[in-house]
Design an enzyme around this catalytic site. Structure first.
Site, PDB file in Angstrom:
ATOM      1  N   GLU A   7      -5.017  -7.427   6.028  1.00 50.50           N
ATOM      2  CA  GLU A   7      -3.664  -6.976   5.673  1.00 50.50           C
ATOM      3  C   GLU A   7      -2.877  -8.076   4.959  1.00 50.50           C
ATOM      4  O   GLU A   7      -2.133  -7.795   4.022  1.00 50.50           O
ATOM      5  CB  GLU A   7      -2.913  -6.491   6.913  1.00 50.50           C
ATOM      6  CG  GLU A   7      -3.568  -5.313   7.643  1.00 50.50           C
ATOM      7  CD  GLU A   7      -3.946  -4.153   6.745  1.00 50.50           C
ATOM      8  OE1 GLU A   7      -3.270  -3.928   5.723  1.00 50.50           O
ATOM      9  OE2 GLU A   7      -4.951  -3.474   7.050  1.00 50.50           O
ATOM     10  N   HIS A  57      -3.499  -8.276   1.295  1.00 48.97           N
ATOM     11  CA  HIS A  57      -2.729  -7.321   0.488  1.00 48.97           C
ATOM     12  C   HIS A  57      -1.413  -7.938   0.002  1.00 48.97           C
ATOM     13  O   HIS A  57      -0.957  -7.636  -1.099  1.00 48.97           O
ATOM     14  CB  HIS A  57      -2.390  -6.065   1.312  1.00 48.97           C
ATOM     15  CG  HIS A  57      -3.487  -5.056   1.382  1.00 48.97           C
ATOM     16  ND1 HIS A  57      -3.972  -4.388   0.276  1.00 48.97           N
ATOM     17  CD2 HIS A  57      -4.183  -4.558   2.435  1.00 48.97           C
ATOM     18  CE1 HIS A  57      -4.916  -3.537   0.649  1.00 48.97           C
ATOM     19  NE2 HIS A  57      -5.070  -3.624   1.960  1.00 48.97           N
ATOM     20  N   CYS A  69     -10.815   0.215   3.349  1.00 46.41           N
ATOM     21  CA  CYS A  69      -9.382   0.081   3.089  1.00 46.41           C
ATOM     22  C   CYS A  69      -8.821   1.427   2.669  1.00 46.41           C
ATOM     23  O   CYS A  69      -9.442   2.134   1.875  1.00 46.41           O
ATOM     24  CB  CYS A  69      -9.166  -0.948   1.983  1.00 46.41           C
ATOM     25  SG  CYS A  69      -7.453  -1.145   1.499  1.00 46.41           S
ATOM     26  N   LEU A  70      -7.638   1.775   3.182  1.00 42.13           N
ATOM     27  CA  LEU A  70      -7.034   3.061   2.836  1.00 42.13           C
ATOM     28  C   LEU A  70      -6.682   3.142   1.349  1.00 42.13           C
ATOM     29  O   LEU A  70      -6.506   4.230   0.819  1.00 42.13           O
ATOM     30  CB  LEU A  70      -5.775   3.300   3.681  1.00 42.13           C
ATOM     31  CG  LEU A  70      -6.010   3.384   5.197  1.00 42.13           C
ATOM     32  CD1 LEU A  70      -4.683   3.501   5.934  1.00 42.13           C
ATOM     33  CD2 LEU A  70      -6.912   4.559   5.539  1.00 42.13           C
ATOM     34  N   GLN A 108       0.816  -1.217   0.000  1.00 39.36           N
ATOM     35  CA  GLN A 108       0.000   0.000   0.000  1.00 39.36           C
ATOM     36  C   GLN A 108       0.845   1.261   0.000  1.00 39.36           C
ATOM     37  O   GLN A 108       0.343   2.348  -0.250  1.00 39.36           O
ATOM     38  CB  GLN A 108      -0.942   0.026   1.224  1.00 39.36           C
ATOM     39  CG  GLN A 108      -2.002  -1.059   1.191  1.00 39.36           C
ATOM     40  CD  GLN A 108      -2.926  -0.921   2.377  1.00 39.36           C
ATOM     41  OE1 GLN A 108      -2.642  -1.450   3.449  1.00 39.36           O
ATOM     42  NE2 GLN A 108      -4.020  -0.196   2.217  1.00 39.36           N
TER      43      GLN A 108
HETATM   44 ZN    ZN Z   1      -6.466  -2.510   2.978  1.00 39.24          ZN
END
Ligand code: ZN
Length: 172
Positions: free
Chosen positions: A137, A140, A93-94, A50
């Site tokens: 997480e 990801h 989610c960011l 991310q």
């Molecule tokens: Zn996320």
């Protein structure tokens, strides 16, 4: 230092990440920056891809919402999913724009194996909110987002919205 967060549909979010080898000063600095970025967002978890780093490291804090910080750095985390399936309500989610949220099926309990920043072995069972965060997480690290777990209809509605927005941006 607060890092830029990569957002969907950036193709870097779809890549599987490489294991972390030696825990170098660069890795420690990245972990500190990821925690700072996560708290600033604010969020409860952040994975290395991310912030544009293709390695298997995540940070999380299941107490962040209670103003009682419990920062964790997990290196090369591996999960065994256990217990019942549960619904993670309104997950977000960011890296997923428009603060989009949806219910996602997760497991209520996971066995987590990882290393911490000192290289010490972690082997523990997580439940509740911590279990949901760590599942999100770790996804990801395998190139998955929570929107990969929602229904096709919901996903296509969301993708249409994203495409319209990107078109508007490139036109303007
Ligand atoms: Zn996320």
């Amino acid at each position: 230092m607060i890092l830029d967060i990569v957002t969907y549909p950036d193709p870097r979010l779809k890549e599987a990440c490489e294991p972390v080898g030696e825990i170098t000063p660069e890795i420690r600095q990245l972990a500190a920056d990821m925690l700072e970025t996560m708290y600033a967002a604010p969020g409860v978890g952040l994975a290395a891809p991310q912030v544009g780093r293709n390695i298997r490291m995540i940070v999380m804090d299941d107490g962040a919402q209670e103003e009682q910080r419990r920062p964790r750095v997990l290196i090369n985390p591996q999960l065994t999913l256990e217990g019942e399936k549960i619904v993670s309500k309104q997950e977000g989610c960011l890296s997923v724009p428009f603060n989009y949220r949806a219910d996602v099926t997760r497991y209520e309990r996971v066995r987590l194996r990882a290393r911490d920043l000192d290289g010490a072995e972690i082997d523990e069972v997580l439940t509740d909110f911590a279990a949901i965060i760590v599942q999100h997480e770790c996804d990801h690290l395998d190139g998955l987002l929570f929107i990969d777990h929602i229904s096709r209809l919901r996903r296509s509605l969301y993708d249409t919205k994203i495409k319209k927005c990107l078109k508007r941006k490139s036109a303007g």
